[in-house]
Design a protein around this motif. Sequence first.
Motif, PDB file in Angstrom:
ATOM      1  N   TRP A  54       0.825  -1.208   0.000  1.00 40.02           N
ATOM      2  CA  TRP A  54       0.000   0.000   0.000  1.00 40.02           C
ATOM      3  C   TRP A  54       0.860   1.261   0.000  1.00 40.02           C
ATOM      4  O   TRP A  54       0.608   2.207  -0.746  1.00 40.02           O
ATOM      5  CB  TRP A  54      -0.930  -0.008   1.216  1.00 40.02           C
ATOM      6  N   SER A  84       2.612   1.656  -3.523  1.00 40.35           N
ATOM      7  CA  SER A  84       1.716   2.163  -4.565  1.00 40.35           C
ATOM      8  C   SER A  84       1.357   3.624  -4.322  1.00 40.35           C
ATOM      9  O   SER A  84       1.220   4.413  -5.276  1.00 40.35           O
ATOM     10  CB  SER A  84       0.450   1.309  -4.625  1.00 40.35           C
ATOM     11  N   ARG A 138      -1.759   4.744 -10.399  1.00 37.32           N
ATOM     12  CA  ARG A 138      -1.884   3.951  -9.171  1.00 37.32           C
ATOM     13  C   ARG A 138      -2.632   2.649  -9.431  1.00 37.32           C
ATOM     14  O   ARG A 138      -2.312   1.616  -8.835  1.00 37.32           O
ATOM     15  CB  ARG A 138      -2.595   4.771  -8.102  1.00 37.32           C
ATOM     16  N   CYS A 181      -0.137   0.363 -11.051  1.00 41.44           N
ATOM     17  CA  CYS A 181       0.860  -0.071 -10.058  1.00 41.44           C
ATOM     18  C   CYS A 181       0.286  -1.153  -9.150  1.00 41.44           C
ATOM     19  O   CYS A 181       0.973  -2.135  -8.829  1.00 41.44           O
ATOM     20  CB  CYS A 181       1.340   1.125  -9.243  1.00 41.44           C
ATOM     21  N   ARG A 182      -0.949  -1.014  -8.724  1.00 41.77           N
ATOM     22  CA  ARG A 182      -1.568  -2.045  -7.886  1.00 41.77           C
ATOM     23  C   ARG A 182      -1.730  -3.352  -8.656  1.00 41.77           C
ATOM     24  O   ARG A 182      -1.599  -4.431  -8.069  1.00 41.77           O
ATOM     25  CB  ARG A 182      -2.926  -1.563  -7.385  1.00 41.77           C
ATOM     26  N   LEU A 234       9.142   2.609  -8.221  1.00 40.87           N
ATOM     27  CA  LEU A 234       8.680   1.226  -8.289  1.00 40.87           C
ATOM     28  C   LEU A 234       9.835   0.259  -8.505  1.00 40.87           C
ATOM     29  O   LEU A 234       9.836  -0.855  -7.950  1.00 40.87           O
ATOM     30  CB  LEU A 234       7.654   1.082  -9.411  1.00 40.87           C
TER      31      LEU A 234
END
Length: 425
Positions: free
Chosen positions: A276, A279, A295, A298-299, A332
Motif C-alpha cells: 500500500w 503504490s 496507481r 501499479c496495484r 517502483l
Amino acid sequence: MSIVTQSESGSSARRKLEEIAAVLRAVRSVSCRCLELTIQGLVNRWVTAGLAGDPGEPAPWRCPRCETDKRSAFRRNGSYTRRLQSMAGLVVIQVPRLRCRCGAHIPLRFPVLEPRRRHWWDVWLTVIEGIGERVSCWHLRDRLGRRGVHLSRSTIVRWLARLHLPPLGPIPGTTDEIQADGLYGHLWGPLPHRWRNHTYALVIAANRDPRCPEKVLGAVLAAEEDQEAYRSLGDLLLSRGLGPEGSLTVLGDGAPAIKAGLGLSFPKAQFLRCLWHLSRLVADLSPPEARLALRRDCRRVLRASTWDEALARYAAFRRDWLERAPESCRALAEGFEDAMLPLLPDGPHVRQRTNGLAERMAREFRRFLRPREALRSAATAPALVALALAQVNARHRREDWLVAFLGAAVGLPQRLTQFRIPLHT
C-alpha cells in the motif's frame, strides 16, 4: 381513579430522592468504616508479626542509627494519627510507633501505606482507570469532586508522572513476522534532553502471528523516526525473548531507518516493503492528471500471484509510464524486489503483505489521546503511552490492565496472573 396534582407528584419525587440519598450515605458510611477497620487491622498485624516472629529471622525494618535488624531490638512506643482520603470517605487510623534499643525512631514503610500519602489506593486506581477510559484531567477532577475527593489537576498530572509501569516480561508465544511503523504527534511543555523540536515519534512493532496473543510487542517514544529509535525498538524485542538469529520477517513502509536500526539487532531478518505504501509513493510522484490511472496500474503489478506474472506486468508498466512518469517508475523499480520477495520459491511466507495492523494500532493510539490533552509534558508522556498500549494488548491477552499497573505501584517484580475477562478495556 384519583387525580394527582403536579405539586404532589413533585413532592413525592423529592421524598424518593431524599430516601435514595439517605441510603447511599448509609452505604458509604458503612463502607468507610469497613475500610478503616481493614487498614487498621493490616497495619497492626504487620507490626505484630514483625515484633513477635522468629528471633533468628531479620525484622522487616532496620534501625537508621545502629543499622540492626534483630527483632528483639525493637519495641512499641505509642502511635500517631493518620488521615487518609478514600472514595468511601475520610479514614482515620492509628499508626504504631517503634523505637530501637539505641533510642532511635524507626521509620516504617508499610506495604500498602506509603509515608506522606494522603489518599488511599482506591483514589489512585480511580484516577488511573479514568485516564484509561479517555477522560481528561479536568473532567476527572470534577468527577472526584462530586464524590467528595478534592484533587487538583496538577496533583493528577504529578501522579501520572510518577506512575510505575508494569514489567513487560517475555513475549507470550512465538512470532516470526512483525510490522514496524512510526507515528508523529506534538509534545507540549519543556522538551526532554537533546530534543530540538516539539514533535515526537512513537515507533511500534506489531505482531502478525496468531500464536502470540499480544499485538503490540514494543514501543519507543523518540524525538525522530531514525535509526537510533528503531535500534532501541530492536533491543526491546531482544529483551523480551525474540531470538536475534531466528527467521524474522519485518514488514515496513520502506523507511531506511527501519532496516538500518532493526538490522543491527536482527542481522538475519528479511525486510519486506508494504504494498500500500509503495503504490501510494509511486502515485504521488506522478503528474496530478495521471495519478489515478498510474496507481491502478501499479496495484495491478503488485497484486500478481507469481513471480513471472509480476515481471511481465512490471515490464508492461514501464512501457506505458516511463516517458510520462519517470520518477514513479524509478520508485517502483527501487521497491519492487522488496515488495515481491514472498513470490519467490525460497522467499518468506507472510500472512499479510501490507502493514495495515501497525497502521490500525497507530490509529487506536491517536484515538486514545484525542479526547484528552494529548502529550502535555515529557514527564507524563510515557504513562499515557503505556496506558494506551496496555489497553490495546489487554483485549488480546484477556487480562485486566488496571491490576497490572496496581502491581507495579506496590512493587511486584512480575506481572500478575492473567484475568479471563478484560474488565477495564
